[in-house]
Design a protein around this motif. Structure first.
Motif, PDB file in Angstrom:
ATOM      1  N   GLU A 166       0.971   3.759  -9.177  1.00  0.00           N
ATOM      2  CA  GLU A 166       0.078   2.790  -9.026  1.00  0.00           C
ATOM      3  C   GLU A 166       0.291   1.291 -10.194  1.00  0.00           C
ATOM      4  O   GLU A 166       0.140   0.498  -9.583  1.00  0.00           O
ATOM      5  CB  GLU A 166      -1.185   3.505  -9.863  1.00  0.00           C
ATOM      6  CG  GLU A 166      -1.792   4.400  -8.858  1.00  0.00           C
ATOM      7  CD  GLU A 166      -1.079   5.886  -9.241  1.00  0.00           C
ATOM      8  OE1 GLU A 166      -1.508   7.034  -8.567  1.00  0.00           O
ATOM      9  OE2 GLU A 166      -0.163   6.048 -10.088  1.00  0.00           O
ATOM     10  N   ARG A 192       1.023  -1.247  -0.091  1.00  0.00           N
ATOM     11  CA  ARG A 192      -0.048  -0.246   0.252  1.00  0.00           C
ATOM     12  C   ARG A 192       0.828   1.417  -0.008  1.00  0.00           C
ATOM     13  O   ARG A 192       0.291   2.220  -0.781  1.00  0.00           O
ATOM     14  CB  ARG A 192      -0.936  -0.140   1.139  1.00  0.00           C
ATOM     15  CG  ARG A 192      -2.125  -1.169   1.023  1.00  0.00           C
ATOM     16  CD  ARG A 192      -2.971  -1.031   2.231  1.00  0.00           C
ATOM     17  NE  ARG A 192      -4.095  -2.241   1.973  1.00  0.00           N
ATOM     18  CZ  ARG A 192      -5.088  -2.125   1.520  1.00  0.00           C
ATOM     19  NH1 ARG A 192      -5.628  -0.916   1.231  1.00  0.00           N
ATOM     20  NH2 ARG A 192      -5.967  -3.457   1.288  1.00  0.00           N
ATOM     21  N   ASP A 220       0.091   4.306  -2.718  1.00  0.00           N
ATOM     22  CA  ASP A 220      -0.139   5.531  -2.484  1.00  0.00           C
ATOM     23  C   ASP A 220       0.666   6.725  -2.991  1.00  0.00           C
ATOM     24  O   ASP A 220       0.151   7.700  -2.867  1.00  0.00           O
ATOM     25  CB  ASP A 220      -0.245   5.555  -0.795  1.00  0.00           C
ATOM     26  CG  ASP A 220      -1.391   4.842  -0.335  1.00  0.00           C
ATOM     27  OD1 ASP A 220      -2.237   4.515  -0.814  1.00  0.00           O
ATOM     28  OD2 ASP A 220      -1.184   4.431   1.218  1.00  0.00           O
TER      29      ASP A 220
END
Length: 213
Positions: free
Chosen positions: A72, A63, A67
């Motif tokens: 991504e 994650r 973030d």
């Protein structure tokens, strides 16, 4: 035993560290990971995490990479690599790791690559399936299908036990911000509403309703 351990631990336990899967990655994936501060050592450490730590730790696992703006696609690379290479991934109990891979691909604008990951996770709880259907309809720009899925989802009110569990989750995780309606609305209804409200926007903006009125 954790698949990847430091050399000192390997000596103590008389066991060999697992071979790194990093060299098996596509060079473009390696470049994306490197640009997002994931070198071979960090990659191997992530692959050594158990599924809960890799996928559900909001401050660890994949994650923090996802973030970061512009990372991504690299996060999707990590999620896909975990499914392909981690000794801890069980394809018979995949959780939502594949779903998150689809989300990260969609966040990166790779819609066609994302769709199969969403489709693979379509079956689930009564409230999960219409959420997936709405997401797929958004990807395919089929508004009628998205609205039908939203109507179905809106009828599936959470139980009192689920509402209590959500309140407890928020109380125990004050650093996590959930969308309005999280406690009492059907699961992911606010996400679907965001997709509908931001219909002409990319998934990266429509997820959560982050678009201009």
């Amino acid at each position: 035993m954790i698949a990847l351990i430091f050399a000192s631990m390997a000596l103590a336990n008389q066991s060999e560290p697992a071979a790194s899967a990093y060299p098996l990655l596509d060079p473009e994936a390696q470049a994306r990971l490197e640009s997002c501060e994931v070198d071979a050592a960090r990659f191997d450490a992530l692959m050594a995490l158990d599924p809960q730590s890799f996928d559900q730790d909001f401050s660890g696992g994949w994650r923090p990479v996802g973030d970061k703006t512009g990372c991504e696609r690299a996060a999707a690379d990590l999620l896909i690599a975990y499914m392909d290479h981690s000794p801890h991934f069980n394809p018979e109990r995949p959780g939502v790791i594949g779903w998150h891979a689809g989300q990260m691909l969609a966040m990166a604008g790779q819609v066609e690559l994302a769709i199969p990951y969403f489709e693979a996770k379509r079956s689930g709880s009564p409230e999960w399936t219409p959420y997936v259907d709405a997401t797929l309809a958004f990807m395919r720009r089929d508004r009628a299908a998205a609205e039908a899925a939203r109507a179905e989802l809106s009828t599936l009110r959470p139980s009192e036990e689920e509402i209590a569990a959500r309140r407890q989750f928020l109380a125990e995780n004050p650093q996590i911000t959930m969308p309005d309606g999280y406690v009492e609305q059907p699961q992911n209804l606010s996400v679907v509403d965001g997709l509908l409200a931001c219909w002409d926007q990319p998934y990266s903006m429509a997820y959560g309703g982050h678009c201009d009125d």
